[in-house]
Design a protein around this motif. Structure first.
Motif, PDB file in Angstrom:
ATOM      1  N   PRO A 125       8.594  13.976  -2.971  1.00 32.12           N
ATOM      2  CA  PRO A 125       7.514  13.539  -2.066  1.00 32.12           C
ATOM      3  C   PRO A 125       7.540  12.040  -1.791  1.00 32.12           C
ATOM      4  O   PRO A 125       7.286  11.608  -0.665  1.00 32.12           O
ATOM      5  N   PHE A 126       7.869  11.245  -2.815  1.00 30.97           N
ATOM      6  CA  PHE A 126       7.865   9.790  -2.608  1.00 30.97           C
ATOM      7  C   PHE A 126       8.881   9.369  -1.552  1.00 30.97           C
ATOM      8  O   PHE A 126       8.632   8.462  -0.764  1.00 30.97           O
ATOM      9  N   ARG A 144       9.784  10.982   1.030  1.00 32.62           N
ATOM     10  CA  ARG A 144       9.244  11.268   2.369  1.00 32.62           C
ATOM     11  C   ARG A 144       8.137  10.282   2.739  1.00 32.62           C
ATOM     12  O   ARG A 144       7.954   9.954   3.905  1.00 32.62           O
ATOM     13  N   ALA A 145       7.387   9.811   1.737  1.00 27.65           N
ATOM     14  CA  ALA A 145       6.261   8.910   2.011  1.00 27.65           C
ATOM     15  C   ALA A 145       6.707   7.463   2.137  1.00 27.65           C
ATOM     16  O   ALA A 145       6.052   6.668   2.824  1.00 27.65           O
ATOM     17  N   PHE A 146       7.845   7.106   1.516  1.00 24.13           N
ATOM     18  CA  PHE A 146       8.261   5.702   1.458  1.00 24.13           C
ATOM     19  C   PHE A 146       8.390   5.041   2.831  1.00 24.13           C
ATOM     20  O   PHE A 146       7.909   3.922   3.028  1.00 24.13           O
ATOM     21  N   PHE A 188       6.826   5.538   5.567  1.00 26.79           N
ATOM     22  CA  PHE A 188       5.502   5.243   6.134  1.00 26.79           C
ATOM     23  C   PHE A 188       4.855   4.059   5.419  1.00 26.79           C
ATOM     24  O   PHE A 188       4.238   3.195   6.043  1.00 26.79           O
ATOM     25  N   LEU A 189       4.992   4.008   4.107  1.00 30.47           N
ATOM     26  CA  LEU A 189       4.444   2.890   3.344  1.00 30.47           C
ATOM     27  C   LEU A 189       5.145   1.590   3.731  1.00 30.47           C
ATOM     28  O   LEU A 189       4.510   0.543   3.888  1.00 30.47           O
TER      29      LEU A 189
END
Length: 236
Positions: free
Chosen positions: A4-5, A7-9, A11-12
């Motif tokens: 999950p991280f 995929r989120a990285f 955007f962050l």
């Protein structure tokens, strides 16, 4: 890369104040957004070229890298940061596979060499552009005035770098937040605990772990690269 991280990285990363500030800088909004896009594309193509041994991807990566650096010099720091971050993600994903220490070191060294080629091409392109437009290869006053090394005493440059470094660490100004210091301290603590627990359990570090650590250090040093190049604080 299914965590999950991962995929989120993106955007962050892309919503960080330093990047959103540039995207909403109306004077050059489209040009900066385009230069950032081709810089990120160069990072992806570099990994695709080295990981899958595709010369066409490598040639495209170098061209896009030189294009983005010529458009906006500060994107050199962005390229270094993204490549270091991608190295960490790739290592985390593939460290369990049978890859020797030399593989990760070769990957890192090739990244450095490719960056050097892209940088030199961007400087050559800049000189050609300056000569065609001005008849000289000297930087314009606008760009030359940003670099403080040589235009002011070294001691003053070092003082400015020290104070600006404190701003980066303490999250002061429009470009930085306390997320950086929190992440750095958290990383050191997690890494220390992991190493101690692994040592007690008799586990050995995976092959190439030293290269992984260096990539992590480079990632955390990336906010300081542009100030070091300029010899002082980045102009807001």
């Amino acid at each position: 890369l299914k965590k999950p991280f991962v995929r989120a990285f993106p955007f962050l990363f892309l919503t960080h104040p330093a990047l959103t500030e540039q995207l909403h800088f109306l004077l050059q909004s489209m040009e900066i957004a385009w230069a950032m896009l081709i810089c990120l594309a160069a990072c992806l193509l570099t990994f695709a070229a080295l990981w899958n041994r595709r010369p066409v991807c490598l040639a495209a990566a170098v061209i896009l890298m030189a294009w983005s650096f010529s458009s906006y010099q500060s994107l050199m720091a962005l390229y270094i940061a993204v490549c270091a971050g991608m190295f960490l993600l790739y290592f985390d994903r593939y460290k369990g596979e049978e890859r020797k220490t030399g593989f990760w070191w070769r990957l890192g060294i090739l990244h450095v060499l490719i960056f050097a080629v892209g940088f030199l091409l961007s400087r050559a392109a800049a000189m050609v552009g300056l000569y065609v437009s001005t008849g000289s290869v000297e930087s314009t006053a606008y760009v030359a005035g940003m670099v403080k090394w040589g235009s002011q005493p070294v001691s003053q440059c070092l003082r400015e770098l020290f104070h600006y470094g404190k701003q980066i660490l303490l999250g002061q100004g429009v470009h930085y937040t306390l997320a950086y210091l929190t992440a750095a301290v958290g990383t050191i603590l997690i890494l220390g605990i992991s190493l101690l627990s692994g040592k007690k359990a008799g586990r050995k570090a995976p092959p190439g772990f030293s290269a992984y650590l260096i990539a992590g250090v480079i990632l955390y040093l990336s906010p300081f690269l542009l100030p070091l190049y300029l010899g002082g604080a980045d102009q807001v």
